[in-house]
Write an enzyme that holds these catalytic residues in place. Sequence first.
Site, short mmCIF file in Angstrom:
data_model
loop_
_atom_site.label_atom_id
_atom_site.label_comp_id
_atom_site.label_asym_id
_atom_site.label_seq_id
_atom_site.Cartn_x
_atom_site.Cartn_y
_atom_site.Cartn_z
CD GLU A 177 38.71 39.32 27.95
OE1 GLU A 177 38.15 38.23 28.26
OE2 GLU A 177 39.22 40.06 28.78
CG ASP A 228 35.31 30.17 31.90
OD1 ASP A 228 35.54 31.37 32.14
OD2 ASP A 228 35.89 29.54 31.01
#
EC number: 4.2.1.20
Length: 272
Positions: free
Chosen positions: A53, A64
Amino acid sequence: MSGNLRLLADTLARAKQENRAALITYMTAGFPTVDDGIAATQAMLNSGADIVEIGLPHSDPVLDGPVIQTADEIALRGGVRIADVIRTVREAYQATGKPVLVMSYWNPIDRYGAERFGGELAKAGGAGCILPDLPVQESALWRETAARHSLATVFVAAPSTTDERLRELTAAGTGFVYASALMGVTGVRDAVSTAAGSLVRRIRAVTELPVCVGIGISDAAQAGRVARFADGVIVASALVKAVLDAPDAAAGTATVAELTTELSRATRRHAD
């Protein structure tokens, strides 16, 4: 199914045939520089990662944790652009022939133009996108674009996702389902949540898509445990942290390669 969507499906199917979980790794584009990020990405793919990714840096990465937030900040300060993300995808794919996905919040793609982004990603050899903040109900524009370009659309399921929502996102998604091992933001954890196994079982009850587990998998031991019940093991923050903690980019790439090798060996202990 055609193009690199087929490559993604074949890669996951091959891992299953080999009685192991696929290893999916992550690196932020443009971190610590564009060239260094490409080097780290290729190192992972050459050290046992089946799929990678590429993170599209965002100024407000709310899902995140601090590690990836820091990498995003470094990349953005360095002037990374979507063209650099596409270049990272292209060079990783051309060098290894393995599936490369983009992990991104929806807003940058929407602002860039879904058709423009999808076309450029497909031309670069990309296999698709993981879009963690794009609701299924608002995803028609992207899914239509992805279908035209034979790109996967991967949705994220969390332990809190209802069975009804699981049916919706698995019906709309392609490639695989990204199962979050825990609630909360990405990051390195000391242990993998016990909710992961339950979530995988619930997803498999409503779809035949492969189920890959990520968020909170920090080392080979954890990867090995997840590999016993998941089709794929996703490791992100631990690899980014290896680059952050390294004295220089070359050392970071070497450490990432070593960690990827360890993770790959662990996912091969899929059989009981």
